[in-house]
Design a protein around this motif. Structure first.
Motif, PDB file in Angstrom:
ATOM      1  N   GLY A 106      -3.643  -1.378  -3.453  1.00  0.00           N
ATOM      2  CA  GLY A 106      -3.223  -0.489  -3.383  1.00  0.00           C
ATOM      3  C   GLY A 106      -3.996   0.622  -3.705  1.00  0.00           C
ATOM      4  O   GLY A 106      -3.410   1.611  -3.105  1.00  0.00           O
ATOM      5  N   GLY A 107      -5.237   1.002  -2.642  1.00  0.00           N
ATOM      6  CA  GLY A 107      -5.933   1.985  -2.686  1.00  0.00           C
ATOM      7  C   GLY A 107      -6.347   2.797  -4.458  1.00  0.00           C
ATOM      8  O   GLY A 107      -5.781   2.122  -5.074  1.00  0.00           O
ATOM      9  N   ALA A 108      -7.224   3.717  -3.972  1.00  0.00           N
ATOM     10  CA  ALA A 108      -7.630   4.296  -4.818  1.00  0.00           C
ATOM     11  C   ALA A 108      -6.467   5.047  -5.806  1.00  0.00           C
ATOM     12  O   ALA A 108      -6.513   5.196  -6.928  1.00  0.00           O
ATOM     13  CB  ALA A 108      -8.570   5.836  -4.494  1.00  0.00           C
ATOM     14  N   LYS A 109      -5.503   5.024  -5.062  1.00  0.00           N
ATOM     15  CA  LYS A 109      -4.297   6.228  -5.971  1.00  0.00           C
ATOM     16  C   LYS A 109      -3.661   5.303  -6.571  1.00  0.00           C
ATOM     17  O   LYS A 109      -3.492   5.770  -8.276  1.00  0.00           O
ATOM     18  CB  LYS A 109      -3.070   6.190  -4.908  1.00  0.00           C
ATOM     19  CG  LYS A 109      -3.691   7.496  -4.023  1.00  0.00           C
ATOM     20  CD  LYS A 109      -2.490   8.712  -4.132  1.00  0.00           C
ATOM     21  CE  LYS A 109      -3.050   9.645  -2.451  1.00  0.00           C
ATOM     22  NZ  LYS A 109      -4.124  10.722  -2.990  1.00  0.00           N
ATOM     23  N   VAL A 130      -6.343  -4.271  -7.604  1.00  0.00           N
ATOM     24  CA  VAL A 130      -4.937  -3.258  -7.356  1.00  0.00           C
ATOM     25  C   VAL A 130      -6.233  -1.829  -6.196  1.00  0.00           C
ATOM     26  O   VAL A 130      -5.273  -2.418  -5.428  1.00  0.00           O
ATOM     27  CB  VAL A 130      -5.795  -2.316  -8.961  1.00  0.00           C
ATOM     28  CG1 VAL A 130      -5.279  -1.340  -8.497  1.00  0.00           C
ATOM     29  CG2 VAL A 130      -4.541  -3.062  -9.617  1.00  0.00           C
ATOM     30  N   LEU A 131      -7.378  -2.160  -6.325  1.00  0.00           N
ATOM     31  CA  LEU A 131      -8.024  -1.191  -4.874  1.00  0.00           C
ATOM     32  C   LEU A 131      -7.756  -1.615  -3.540  1.00  0.00           C
ATOM     33  O   LEU A 131      -7.207  -0.685  -3.029  1.00  0.00           O
ATOM     34  CB  LEU A 131      -9.765  -1.015  -4.812  1.00  0.00           C
ATOM     35  CG  LEU A 131     -10.560  -0.118  -6.142  1.00  0.00           C
ATOM     36  CD1 LEU A 131     -11.016  -0.035  -6.113  1.00  0.00           C
ATOM     37  CD2 LEU A 131      -9.518   1.142  -5.048  1.00  0.00           C
ATOM     38  N   PRO A 157       0.798  -0.934  -0.026  1.00  0.00           N
ATOM     39  CA  PRO A 157      -0.258  -0.020  -0.255  1.00  0.00           C
ATOM     40  C   PRO A 157       0.966   1.418  -0.035  1.00  0.00           C
ATOM     41  O   PRO A 157       1.787   1.070   0.585  1.00  0.00           O
ATOM     42  CB  PRO A 157      -0.831  -0.488   0.918  1.00  0.00           C
ATOM     43  CG  PRO A 157      -0.812  -1.713   1.574  1.00  0.00           C
ATOM     44  CD  PRO A 157       0.639  -1.813   0.805  1.00  0.00           C
ATOM     45  N   PRO A 158       0.808   2.417  -0.421  1.00  0.00           N
ATOM     46  CA  PRO A 158       1.403   3.305  -0.781  1.00  0.00           C
ATOM     47  C   PRO A 158       1.345   4.293   0.066  1.00  0.00           C
ATOM     48  O   PRO A 158       0.446   3.856   0.984  1.00  0.00           O
ATOM     49  CB  PRO A 158       0.641   4.112  -1.918  1.00  0.00           C
ATOM     50  CG  PRO A 158      -1.066   3.983  -2.071  1.00  0.00           C
ATOM     51  CD  PRO A 158      -0.434   2.222  -2.101  1.00  0.00           C
ATOM     52  N   ASP A 181      -9.496  12.094  -3.997  1.00  0.00           N
ATOM     53  CA  ASP A 181      -8.844  10.604  -5.080  1.00  0.00           C
ATOM     54  C   ASP A 181     -10.528  10.903  -5.210  1.00  0.00           C
ATOM     55  O   ASP A 181     -10.440   9.975  -6.817  1.00  0.00           O
ATOM     56  CB  ASP A 181      -9.075   9.649  -3.397  1.00  0.00           C
ATOM     57  CG  ASP A 181      -6.856   9.692  -3.364  1.00  0.00           C
ATOM     58  OD1 ASP A 181      -6.301  10.698  -3.939  1.00  0.00           O
ATOM     59  OD2 ASP A 181      -6.852   8.986  -2.582  1.00  0.00           O
ATOM     60  N   LEU A 220      -4.766   2.693  -8.547  1.00  0.00           N
ATOM     61  CA  LEU A 220      -6.050   2.799  -9.213  1.00  0.00           C
ATOM     62  C   LEU A 220      -5.941   3.410 -10.278  1.00  0.00           C
ATOM     63  O   LEU A 220      -6.011   3.721 -11.551  1.00  0.00           O
ATOM     64  CB  LEU A 220      -7.497   2.332  -9.073  1.00  0.00           C
ATOM     65  CG  LEU A 220      -8.477   2.211 -10.226  1.00  0.00           C
ATOM     66  CD1 LEU A 220      -8.213   0.850 -10.486  1.00  0.00           C
ATOM     67  CD2 LEU A 220      -9.829   1.959  -9.827  1.00  0.00           C
ATOM     68  N   TRP A 239     -16.127   2.807  -1.608  1.00  0.00           N
ATOM     69  CA  TRP A 239     -15.955   4.348  -2.613  1.00  0.00           C
ATOM     70  C   TRP A 239     -16.125   5.105  -2.088  1.00  0.00           C
ATOM     71  O   TRP A 239     -15.441   6.718  -1.442  1.00  0.00           O
ATOM     72  CB  TRP A 239     -17.096   4.301  -3.719  1.00  0.00           C
ATOM     73  CG  TRP A 239     -16.978   5.904  -4.447  1.00  0.00           C
ATOM     74  CD1 TRP A 239     -18.482   6.945  -4.069  1.00  0.00           C
ATOM     75  CD2 TRP A 239     -15.996   6.801  -4.630  1.00  0.00           C
ATOM     76  NE1 TRP A 239     -17.912   8.155  -4.365  1.00  0.00           N
ATOM     77  CE2 TRP A 239     -17.490   8.066  -5.298  1.00  0.00           C
ATOM     78  CE3 TRP A 239     -15.674   5.834  -6.058  1.00  0.00           C
ATOM     79  CZ2 TRP A 239     -17.142   9.228  -6.191  1.00  0.00           C
ATOM     80  CZ3 TRP A 239     -15.329   6.710  -7.232  1.00  0.00           C
ATOM     81  CH2 TRP A 239     -15.545   8.501  -6.934  1.00  0.00           C
ATOM     82  N   PRO A 280      -9.353   1.829   2.250  1.00  0.00           N
ATOM     83  CA  PRO A 280     -10.208   0.879   1.204  1.00  0.00           C
ATOM     84  C   PRO A 280     -10.562  -0.075   2.156  1.00  0.00           C
ATOM     85  O   PRO A 280      -9.647  -0.929   2.318  1.00  0.00           O
ATOM     86  CB  PRO A 280      -9.842   1.143  -0.048  1.00  0.00           C
ATOM     87  CG  PRO A 280      -8.749   1.769  -0.611  1.00  0.00           C
ATOM     88  CD  PRO A 280      -8.689   2.445   0.174  1.00  0.00           C
ATOM     89  N   GLU A 316      -6.856  11.111   3.854  1.00  0.00           N
ATOM     90  CA  GLU A 316      -7.927  11.602   5.364  1.00  0.00           C
ATOM     91  C   GLU A 316      -8.830  10.863   5.804  1.00  0.00           C
ATOM     92  O   GLU A 316      -9.415  10.642   7.019  1.00  0.00           O
ATOM     93  CB  GLU A 316      -9.103  12.989   4.560  1.00  0.00           C
ATOM     94  CG  GLU A 316      -8.036  14.077   4.375  1.00  0.00           C
ATOM     95  CD  GLU A 316      -7.418  13.944   2.838  1.00  0.00           C
ATOM     96  OE1 GLU A 316      -6.919  12.887   1.916  1.00  0.00           O
ATOM     97  OE2 GLU A 316      -7.165  15.023   1.706  1.00  0.00           O
ATOM     98  N   THR A 317      -8.993   9.445   4.806  1.00  0.00           N
ATOM     99  CA  THR A 317      -9.518   8.615   5.199  1.00  0.00           C
ATOM    100  C   THR A 317      -9.519   7.609   5.868  1.00  0.00           C
ATOM    101  O   THR A 317      -8.453   7.297   4.577  1.00  0.00           O
ATOM    102  CB  THR A 317     -11.155   8.710   4.445  1.00  0.00           C
ATOM    103  OG1 THR A 317     -10.768   8.020   2.947  1.00  0.00           O
ATOM    104  CG2 THR A 317     -12.400   9.539   4.472  1.00  0.00           C
ATOM    105  N   ILE A 359     -13.710   6.454   0.233  1.00  0.00           N
ATOM    106  CA  ILE A 359     -11.916   7.437  -0.177  1.00  0.00           C
ATOM    107  C   ILE A 359     -11.724   8.274  -0.902  1.00  0.00           C
ATOM    108  O   ILE A 359     -13.376   9.031  -0.307  1.00  0.00           O
ATOM    109  CB  ILE A 359     -12.303   6.931  -2.015  1.00  0.00           C
ATOM    110  CG1 ILE A 359     -11.651   5.565  -2.317  1.00  0.00           C
ATOM    111  CG2 ILE A 359     -11.126   7.830  -2.818  1.00  0.00           C
ATOM    112  CD1 ILE A 359     -12.107   4.738  -3.661  1.00  0.00           C
ATOM    113  N   ALA A 360     -10.904   9.827  -0.511  1.00  0.00           N
ATOM    114  CA  ALA A 360     -10.722  10.605   0.106  1.00  0.00           C
ATOM    115  C   ALA A 360     -11.518  11.511  -1.244  1.00  0.00           C
ATOM    116  O   ALA A 360     -11.651  11.199  -2.400  1.00  0.00           O
ATOM    117  CB  ALA A 360      -9.408  11.699   0.071  1.00  0.00           C
TER     118      ALA A 360
END
Lengths: 313, 199
Positions: free
Chosen positions: B181-184, B177-178, A38-39, B85, B186, B78, A48, A44-45, B81-82
């Motif tokens: 690595g999360g939103a960034k 990927v989500l 994870p980067p 983002d 993706l 969703w 996921p 802020e939240t 996610i900030a």
């Protein structure tokens, strides 16, 4: 079901023409969750919540499948694709389509048998007629005369995997196997049974290596070559080609089986009709059901069959 | 006065097809998209992928509900996610959609779309069925699911062969990927795909 059967099934952007770029390199295939850290970006939240599960629903063997997919892709890039494209280059088109028609004509008895098993006499008769016309007028199946306007009997695909699905057998675990491609337990068993029909019913020459090996090689090279541009499009538009192929395969199979069942349903339905009665689960529609999505909902999101926006009932 | 019934009959005869044509407002965006796609196919390689993208972009903005499609493709993650983002995801999804249409629809050799005027209502959504016809090839069924947004009907999903949902496929495509690595992650994957497609 074989790889070629679903390859034309590109995600929505069906390319009617060849892409101008030559075979894009599948640069972004490294999607195994374990390959990503994870980067360390500020968020802020909370991050996921869809993680936590090692595999998507419907794909309990995801780890194994991804390794097989990677191996298949490596072999494809190094050997299979170049040889298939050379076959396409060297062998004249009429010869290739003649061989393709010949091999496909020999699958018609299996299609016929499965229509019989599904109690569809009309489709079974049409398949039998198609087989007779092509085997005689079509010079042993080399020419597909039956699909011409006069006969109007195009090839339909059917097999034991379809029959099992028709009678309610679920797909079971999704599988990706080298040389077989995307499949599931039901379709793998069905496909093996399809392959046994002629060797068991007719025997010589269908049970001999002199027939089986050239059939496998020529059929494999031809379908790979014919699918090339579509496969490129499918993979070059995917973040995670493995998951995209799985999703497209499972949706396509669910759609085919729903279409087979459609005749017997009270009204002609496509999977589309049934799913559209379900409201989409728009996360914004219900802010109260907000952030921490329950863990159990996470894998559903990656399973097209459990997806309310997807096919099947 | 025989001319009055004749005139009435003529008016009725003219009115019926007119009514049928004006039938469903959900057809218009699909027609606009299909017209736009034929136009960039005809513009072809001469226009370049950038040229085709700049022509199809306004059509896609008008006919698709890209923010909703992005949310649906991302799914329940969703809400975690900030906002910044989320905005970047929608922008990346838009860029990719445009780039891929521009990349794939790059030449015209007699293709045409036909739209089934029988629009089906499913809940509050509409379903518009179309067929892509290419000379010498089997016709391809492409269906669109539309939802009303601020009075306008917008495409929210595309079905290939009446069974393969673009949203469902994208959800599957994005999930891994989500999750890792999360939103960034993706966003950067989507941007890389767009760049590869020439957008």
């Amino acid at each position: 079901m074989s790889l070629p059967a679903i390859l034309p099934a590109l995600a929505a952007i069906a390319a009617p023409v060849q892409a101008e770029a030559p075979a894009p390199e599948p640069a972004i295939v490294a999607v195994d969750p374990r390959w990503f850290e994870p980067p360390a970006v500020e968020m802020e939240t909370p991050p996921p919540v869809t993680v936590t599960h090692r595999h998507a629903e419907g794909d309990p063997l995801e780890g194994f499948n991804r390794r097989m997919f990677a191996a298949h892709e490596a072999f494809d890039k190094a050997v299979f694709r170049p040889v298939a494209l050379a076959y396409q280059d060297v062998v004249p088109k009429p010869v290739r389509s003649g061989l393709r028609n010949f091999l496909r004509n020999l699958t018609e008895p299996i299609v016929f048998l499965n229509y019989v098993l599904q109690l569809k006499p009309g489709k079974a008769l049409e398949t039998a007629a198609r087989f007779v016309f092509n085997s005689t007028l079509g010079l042993g199946g080399v020419l597909d005369v039956a699909k011409l306007p006069g006969f109007h009997l195009p090839h339909r695909s059917n097999g034991f995997g379809d029959t099992l699905g028709y009678y309610g057998v679920k797909p079971g675990p999704y599988l990706f196997l080298p040389f077989i491609g995307p499949t599931d337990l039901r379709d793998l068993i069905g496909g093996q049974a399809d392959g046994l029909v002629l060797p068991l019913a007719v025997g010589d020459p269908f049970d001999r290596a002199e027939y089986q090996v050239p059939k496998g090689v020529i059929g494999g090279l031809d379908t790979r070559a014919e699918a090339d541009s579509e496969l490129n499009t499918l993979f070059s538009t995917a973040v995670d080609p493995y998951a995209t192929l799985r999703s497209v395969y499972l949706q396509d199979r669910a759609g085919e089986i729903a279409r087979l069942k459609g005749k017997h349903a009270a009204e002609p339905t496509s999977p589309l009709d049934t799913t559209l009665s379900d409201p989409l689960s728009d996360p914004l529609a219900d802010p109260a059901a907000a952030p921490p999505a329950r863990e159990s909902t996470a894998p559903e999101l990656s399973d097209p069959l459990a997806d309310p926006a997807a096919s099947s009932r | 006065m025989r001319s009055v019934p004749f005139a009435l009959a003529a008016m009725v005869a003219m009115a019926v097809p007119a009514v049928a044509e004006a039938a469903d407002p959900a057809v218009a965006p699909v027609q606009a998209l299909d017209d736009g796609l034929i136009a960039i196919m005809k513009a072809g390689k001469a226009a370049g992928v950038k040229g085709r993208a700049s022509r199809i972009a306004p059509v896609i903005d008008r006919t698709f509900d890209l923010p909703l499609m992005t949310r649906l493709a991302v799914g329940s993650a969703w809400n975690g996610i900030a906002p910044a983002d989320q905005k970047a995801l929608v922008a990346a999804f838009r860029r990719l959609t445009i780039a891929q249409y521009a990349d794939n629809f790059d030449g015209w050799s007699g293709q045409s779309f036909s739209i089934d005027p029988n629009v089906q209502a499913r809940g509050s959504d509409r379903l518009v069925r179309t067929t892509l016809k290419s000379p010498g090839e089997a016709p391809v069924a492409i269906a669109y699911r539309l939802r009303q947004d601020g009075g306008a009907w917008k495409i929210i999903d595309v079905f290939y062969k009446n069974s393969i949902s673009q949203l469902a496929t994208r959800r599957s495509d994005f999930a891994s990927v989500l999750a890792s690595g999360g939103a960034k992650a993706l966003i950067s994957h989507l941007d890389a795909l767009s760049a590869k497609a020439g957008g």
